[in-house]
Enzyme design. Sequence first.
Site, PDB file in Angstrom:
ATOM      1  N   GLU A 279      -5.719  -5.182  10.782  1.00 18.10           N
ATOM      2  CA  GLU A 279      -4.616  -3.983  10.835  1.00 18.10           C
ATOM      3  C   GLU A 279      -5.084  -3.152  12.137  1.00 18.10           C
ATOM      4  O   GLU A 279      -5.693  -2.220  12.141  1.00 18.10           O
ATOM      5  CB  GLU A 279      -4.718  -2.968   9.689  1.00 18.10           C
ATOM      6  CG  GLU A 279      -4.392  -3.722   8.307  1.00 18.10           C
ATOM      7  CD  GLU A 279      -3.711  -2.619   7.481  1.00 18.10           C
ATOM      8  OE1 GLU A 279      -2.724  -2.883   7.042  1.00 18.10           O
ATOM      9  OE2 GLU A 279      -4.394  -1.670   7.148  1.00 18.10           O
TER      10      GLU A 279
ATOM     11  N   ASN B 194       0.823  -1.167  -0.091  1.00 19.59           N
ATOM     12  CA  ASN B 194      -0.057   0.034   0.094  1.00 19.59           C
ATOM     13  C   ASN B 194       0.838   1.190  -0.082  1.00 19.59           C
ATOM     14  O   ASN B 194       1.480   1.685   1.014  1.00 19.59           O
ATOM     15  CB  ASN B 194      -1.036   0.002   1.308  1.00 19.59           C
ATOM     16  CG  ASN B 194      -1.850   1.300   1.490  1.00 19.59           C
ATOM     17  OD1 ASN B 194      -1.813   1.942   0.403  1.00 19.59           O
ATOM     18  ND2 ASN B 194      -2.535   1.420   2.370  1.00 19.59           N
ATOM     19  N   TRP B 195       1.027   1.799  -1.115  1.00 21.19           N
ATOM     20  CA  TRP B 195       1.918   2.943  -1.128  1.00 21.19           C
ATOM     21  C   TRP B 195       1.254   4.123  -0.744  1.00 21.19           C
ATOM     22  O   TRP B 195       1.799   5.568  -0.828  1.00 21.19           O
ATOM     23  CB  TRP B 195       2.264   3.335  -2.674  1.00 21.19           C
ATOM     24  CG  TRP B 195       3.344   2.132  -3.311  1.00 21.19           C
ATOM     25  CD1 TRP B 195       3.879   0.902  -2.357  1.00 21.19           C
ATOM     26  CD2 TRP B 195       3.773   1.996  -4.507  1.00 21.19           C
ATOM     27  NE1 TRP B 195       4.670   0.107  -3.357  1.00 21.19           N
ATOM     28  CE2 TRP B 195       4.714   0.903  -4.542  1.00 21.19           C
ATOM     29  CE3 TRP B 195       3.448   2.711  -5.813  1.00 21.19           C
ATOM     30  CZ2 TRP B 195       5.269   0.406  -5.559  1.00 21.19           C
ATOM     31  CZ3 TRP B 195       4.358   2.274  -6.970  1.00 21.19           C
ATOM     32  CH2 TRP B 195       5.193   1.221  -6.948  1.00 21.19           C
ATOM     33  N   LYS B 196       0.157   4.145  -0.335  1.00 26.75           N
ATOM     34  CA  LYS B 196      -0.695   5.426   0.158  1.00 26.75           C
ATOM     35  C   LYS B 196      -0.209   6.647  -0.735  1.00 26.75           C
ATOM     36  O   LYS B 196      -0.506   6.528  -1.906  1.00 26.75           O
ATOM     37  CB  LYS B 196      -0.154   5.706   1.603  1.00 26.75           C
ATOM     38  CG  LYS B 196      -0.307   4.376   2.549  1.00 26.75           C
ATOM     39  CD  LYS B 196      -0.300   4.745   3.834  1.00 26.75           C
ATOM     40  CE  LYS B 196      -0.072   3.713   4.721  1.00 26.75           C
ATOM     41  NZ  LYS B 196      -0.528   3.774   6.264  1.00 26.75           N
TER      42      LYS B 196
ATOM     43  N   HIS C 187      -9.909   0.901   4.768  1.00 29.45           N
ATOM     44  CA  HIS C 187      -8.513   1.067   5.635  1.00 29.45           C
ATOM     45  C   HIS C 187      -8.779   2.326   6.697  1.00 29.45           C
ATOM     46  O   HIS C 187      -9.691   2.968   6.683  1.00 29.45           O
ATOM     47  CB  HIS C 187      -7.499   1.784   4.565  1.00 29.45           C
ATOM     48  CG  HIS C 187      -6.188   1.664   5.208  1.00 29.45           C
ATOM     49  ND1 HIS C 187      -5.944   2.890   5.965  1.00 29.45           N
ATOM     50  CD2 HIS C 187      -5.083   0.886   4.833  1.00 29.45           C
ATOM     51  CE1 HIS C 187      -4.563   2.703   6.356  1.00 29.45           C
ATOM     52  NE2 HIS C 187      -4.184   1.537   5.597  1.00 29.45           N
TER      53      HIS C 187
ATOM     54  N   SER D 241       2.960  -2.030  10.647  1.00 29.25           N
ATOM     55  CA  SER D 241       4.611  -1.711  10.841  1.00 29.25           C
ATOM     56  C   SER D 241       5.215  -2.957  10.572  1.00 29.25           C
ATOM     57  O   SER D 241       6.381  -3.001  11.173  1.00 29.25           O
ATOM     58  CB  SER D 241       4.638  -1.249  12.354  1.00 29.25           C
ATOM     59  OG  SER D 241       4.064  -0.129  12.614  1.00 29.25           O
TER      60      SER D 241
ATOM     61  N   GLY E 210       1.803   2.448  11.131  1.00 32.30           N
ATOM     62  CA  GLY E 210       2.868   3.570  11.101  1.00 32.30           C
ATOM     63  C   GLY E 210       3.462   3.913  12.357  1.00 32.30           C
ATOM     64  O   GLY E 210       4.197   5.023  12.679  1.00 32.30           O
TER      65      GLY E 210
HETATM   66  C1  PEP Z   1      -1.170   0.202   6.306  1.00 30.19           C
HETATM   67  O1  PEP Z   1      -1.418   1.490   6.362  1.00 30.19           O
HETATM   68  O2  PEP Z   1      -1.876  -0.301   5.673  1.00 30.19           O
HETATM   69  C2  PEP Z   1       0.093  -0.153   6.911  1.00 30.19           C
HETATM   70  C3  PEP Z   1       0.032  -1.446   7.154  1.00 30.19           C
HETATM   71  O3  PEP Z   1       1.001   0.982   7.014  1.00 30.19           O
HETATM   72  P1  PEP Z   1       2.470   0.743   7.948  1.00 30.19           P
HETATM   73  O4  PEP Z   1       3.000  -0.351   7.272  1.00 30.19           O
HETATM   74  O5  PEP Z   1       3.085   1.947   7.555  1.00 30.19           O
HETATM   75  O6  PEP Z   1       2.104   0.455   9.001  1.00 30.19           O
END
Ligand code: PEP
Length: 245
Positions: free
Chosen positions: A160, A9-11, A91, A206, A166
């Site tokens: 999640e 997920n490159w956001k 999300h 994370s 994050g």
């Molecule tokens: C996400 O936002 O789906 C995610 C897993 O982010 P991160 O890996 O940066 O915690």
Amino acid sequence: MRKITLAANWKMYLDESNSISFIHKLNADKDLFSDKDIILFPSHACIRAVKDHLDISLKIGMQDCDMHTQGAYTGSTSINSIDIDSCIVGHSERRIVYKETNSIISDKLNTILSSNANPILCIGETLKEKNENLAISVLDKQLSILPQDLDGKQLTIAYEPVWAIGSGDVPSNEYINEMLSSIKNRLKSLYSDTDLHNIKLFYGGSVDASNIEELLSVKLIDGFLVGSASANFEKFKEIVRKIKL
Ligand code: PEP
């Protein structure tokens, strides 16, 4: 054999030129990335460029979509606007920043289920909910929007925990296992064995090269949704190496 999927997920981390240079690096490392079960989720505006530059066979998805597929919806993106394999829905950043309710997420989920793409439904509790021992009831509520049957579609549930996204704060394997077991039980009460066969469970929050091997020992995990570490080519490559997809 267990086949792990890696969803990147490159956001909103990579603009068009950064997305293209990421893809050039993937292409240059064909032996490592070819035919791996990887789904890239660029920003909507970069999907076309990513598809055009990718020389190897990887899946592409959307990070979100509109609940409508066509019409007067300024600034929004239809799931049918471009051919993709998968779409993230629910999300926590959509739930929290954009105030998307379960009802909105349900409409979007149904739209994706009616399209050619497969949904990844994200669910997870906040730190406050965890501390109040509400995690399982929050997950149950977020799962209550699931359709009665899947009609042969593939569905992924990405667990999640909001507090892990994050933050660098990854739950213990025991905790993840407890949450995924509860999700799995809920799914077993809803679906036939045929539908269950088409459902995958991911963990996200994370994930990086330093914790992926430890996380892999949670047997209920079929894949990972990775945010920031997936938008940095070297970090992403290290994860792929360690998973041996
Ligand atoms: C996400 O936002 O789906 C995610 C897993 O982010 P991160 O890996 O940066 O915690």
